[in-house]
Design a protein around this motif. Structure first.
Motif, PDB file in Angstrom:
ATOM      1  N   PRO A   3       5.233 -19.938   2.865  1.00 29.08           N
ATOM      2  CA  PRO A   3       4.046 -19.577   2.073  1.00 29.08           C
ATOM      3  C   PRO A   3       4.385 -19.520   0.589  1.00 29.08           C
ATOM      4  O   PRO A   3       5.501 -19.181   0.192  1.00 29.08           O
ATOM      5  N   THR A   4       3.398 -19.871  -0.233  1.00 26.42           N
ATOM      6  CA  THR A   4       3.580 -19.802  -1.681  1.00 26.42           C
ATOM      7  C   THR A   4       3.573 -18.351  -2.131  1.00 26.42           C
ATOM      8  O   THR A   4       2.654 -17.596  -1.803  1.00 26.42           O
ATOM      9  N   LEU A  15       2.812  -6.146 -15.972  1.00 29.49           N
ATOM     10  CA  LEU A  15       1.690  -6.976 -16.384  1.00 29.49           C
ATOM     11  C   LEU A  15       2.122  -7.896 -17.506  1.00 29.49           C
ATOM     12  O   LEU A  15       2.403  -7.460 -18.617  1.00 29.49           O
ATOM     13  N   ILE A  16       2.221  -9.156 -17.221  1.00 31.29           N
ATOM     14  CA  ILE A  16       2.656 -10.146 -18.205  1.00 31.29           C
ATOM     15  C   ILE A  16       1.433 -10.875 -18.724  1.00 31.29           C
ATOM     16  O   ILE A  16       0.699 -11.495 -17.951  1.00 31.29           O
ATOM     17  N   ARG A  22      -1.333 -19.442 -14.323  1.00 29.62           N
ATOM     18  CA  ARG A  22      -1.898 -18.335 -13.565  1.00 29.62           C
ATOM     19  C   ARG A  22      -2.311 -18.748 -12.166  1.00 29.62           C
ATOM     20  O   ARG A  22      -2.663 -17.905 -11.360  1.00 29.62           O
ATOM     21  N   GLN A  23      -2.273 -20.043 -11.873  1.00 30.22           N
ATOM     22  CA  GLN A  23      -2.587 -20.476 -10.530  1.00 30.22           C
ATOM     23  C   GLN A  23      -1.502 -20.042  -9.543  1.00 30.22           C
ATOM     24  O   GLN A  23      -1.725 -20.025  -8.337  1.00 30.22           O
ATOM     25  N   LYS A  24      -0.330 -19.694 -10.055  1.00 31.98           N
ATOM     26  CA  LYS A  24       0.765 -19.244  -9.208  1.00 31.98           C
ATOM     27  C   LYS A  24       0.691 -17.751  -8.923  1.00 31.98           C
ATOM     28  O   LYS A  24       1.518 -17.218  -8.186  1.00 31.98           O
ATOM     29  N   LEU A  25      -0.292 -17.055  -9.516  1.00 32.55           N
ATOM     30  CA  LEU A  25      -0.457 -15.634  -9.270  1.00 32.55           C
ATOM     31  C   LEU A  25      -1.244 -15.414  -7.988  1.00 32.55           C
ATOM     32  O   LEU A  25      -2.178 -16.160  -7.686  1.00 32.55           O
ATOM     33  N   CYS A  26      -0.899 -14.392  -7.261  1.00 39.21           N
ATOM     34  CA  CYS A  26      -1.691 -14.037  -6.092  1.00 39.21           C
ATOM     35  C   CYS A  26      -2.993 -13.407  -6.563  1.00 39.21           C
ATOM     36  O   CYS A  26      -3.166 -13.070  -7.738  1.00 39.21           O
ATOM     37  N   LYS A  27      -3.926 -13.248  -5.643  1.00 45.77           N
ATOM     38  CA  LYS A  27      -5.253 -12.720  -5.975  1.00 45.77           C
ATOM     39  C   LYS A  27      -5.162 -11.338  -6.613  1.00 45.77           C
ATOM     40  O   LYS A  27      -5.802 -11.067  -7.639  1.00 45.77           O
ATOM     41  N   PHE A  34      -6.172  -9.723 -15.345  1.00 45.80           N
ATOM     42  CA  PHE A  34      -7.412 -10.048 -16.042  1.00 45.80           C
ATOM     43  C   PHE A  34      -8.123  -8.777 -16.493  1.00 45.80           C
ATOM     44  O   PHE A  34      -8.539  -8.651 -17.657  1.00 45.80           O
ATOM     45  N   GLU A  35      -8.271  -7.816 -15.595  1.00 45.56           N
ATOM     46  CA  GLU A  35      -8.969  -6.576 -15.948  1.00 45.56           C
ATOM     47  C   GLU A  35      -8.191  -5.780 -16.989  1.00 45.56           C
ATOM     48  O   GLU A  35      -8.800  -5.156 -17.872  1.00 45.56           O
TER      49      GLU A  35
END
Length: 391
Positions: A3-4, A15-16, A22-27, A34-35
């Motif tokens: 799994p990725t 928090l970077i 950012r597509q490599k970040l999990c949900k 973002f928040e």
């Protein structure tokens, strides 16, 4: 295949800001980052104060829907102490705005926020369908932008609210900066790039909490959160000048991914160089003296070398038995800096709205429509702006 894994939470939960991909970040990591960035923007710019009643400009599009969701979440999480409401504008566009307003009504029920709708028909006696039928599809965005900006302020005034937040994101601001550059309209950069827009002549303050958020991030956040939004573009917007600026920005982004925020920050830097007040004769004199002093220093510093070169050329020509006219021709004077338009903000004599002229742009446009002269020549004032329709 294994799994990725998230590129950050597998090593640290820190928090970077602005990771490369950012597509490599999990949900969970993406939503948290973002928040947190929106919260940082709000606190850094001191956008709100406790007990403030804030109206969210809602159109049902992705930007305003994400803004409403994030503000409601952050208000509860960080205890901002805000009273939030949704304020929507009905431009009167059949097949577009009537459908998007249904989405706004669902959002109001989902978030538990009160909703207030203001229509062009009630404020101006015209719908955008009627305006387009009279003026055509070319140039209709000018009418809609001017009317919409005033309608938001009037809607907020009806609710007794003095602060309106809009869903303008980094892409929108970059497009506006590019539009102003292409039109040579530097004085408007300050209002276009500022995260807060406020004037002493108006009680309504505007702010852009999503100013530094990419459009792609907003779409991804809406996807992860399962938000309900309306995604159809305005049927009258293809002819808008903003579309050309948007295409240019997107092409730049393909070559340089950071181009959007680079343009935004460049606009902020240029806006800081534009005088915020009226350009008076005194300031013009100071600018003229500055240019004159620079030219004087330049001439004085190189005067000795120029005389020596002329003497040497004259000696060589005399030795060859020739005469030459060494009359020094001064360089043409440098053009004076362009006088910036005066921006004395006051109130319209007809409707009382914020205006840099005796009659605001909305009243002038309405006069042309009512007199069946929609293509009358109108001088652009400071209150005019091609607002991006929230889609």
């Amino acid at each position: 295949m294994p799994p990725t894994l998230c590129s950050h939470c597998q090593t640290t939960r820190a928090l970077i800001l602005r990771p490369k991909n950012r597509q490599k970040l999990c949900k969970a990591c993406f939503i948290t980052i973002f928040e947190t960035e929106i919260h940082t923007t709000i606190t850094t710019a001191s956008l709100f104060h406790r007990g403030e009643h804030v109206a969210i400009g809602a159109s049902g599009g992705k930007d305003s829907t994400v803004l409403a969701s994030v503000l409601k979440t952050l208000n509860a999480r960080h205890d901002y102490g805000l009273s939030l409401s949704l304020l929507s504008i009905d431009e009167g566009i059949t097949g577009y705005r009537d459908d998007s307003l249904e989405t706004v009504k669902r959002n109001a029920a989902q978030y538990g926020l009160p909703l207030h709708i203001v229509s062009y028909a009630s404020l101006y006696g015209w719908t955008m369908d009627q305006v387009v039928a009279q003026v055509g599809k070319k140039g209709n965005c000018t009418y809609c932008g001017v009317f919409r900006r005033q309608a938001l302020d009037r809607g907020a005034a009806q609710l007794g609210i003095r602060h309106v937040v809009t869903g303008h994101n980094a892409d929108d601001v970059a497009e506006t900066v590019m539009m102003n550059l292409l039109r040579g309209d530097l004085p408007r950069l300050a209002r276009a790039t500022g995260i807060v827009t406020q004037s002493a002549a108006s009680e309504i303050k505007r702010s852009k909490p999503l100013k530094y958020a990419y459009e792609k991030e907003i779409v991804l956040y809406a996807h992860h959160m399962g938000l309900d939004y309306f995604s159809t573009e305005c049927i009258y917007s293809p002819e808008a000048f903003r579309g050309s600026a948007r295409a240019l920005i997107k092409n730049l982004e393909r070559v340089r991914p950071s181009a959007i925020l680079d343009v935004v920050r460049s606009g902020e830097d240029m806006a800081s160089l534009v005088p915020s007040g009226e350009v008076t004769e005194e300031s013009e004199t100071a600018e003229g003296e500055g240019c004159g002093s620079a030219n004087g220093r330049s001439s004085g510093g190189g005067g000795g070398q120029l005389a020596a070169m002329e003497a040497k050329l004259q000696a060589n020509d005399e030795a060859k038995g020739r005469e030459i006219d060494l009359t020094h021709q001064p360089a043409p004077p440098r053009p004076r800096p362009k006088k910036l338009p005066k921006q004395n903000l006051g109130n319209c004599s007809r409707c009382g709205y914020l205006s840099s002229q005796a009659v605001c742009k909305a009243c002038m446009l309405l006069e042309g429509l009512n007199k069946n002269r929609p293509k009358m020549e109108i001088r652009v004032g400071v209150e005019e702006g091609e607002e991006r329709a929230r889609c």
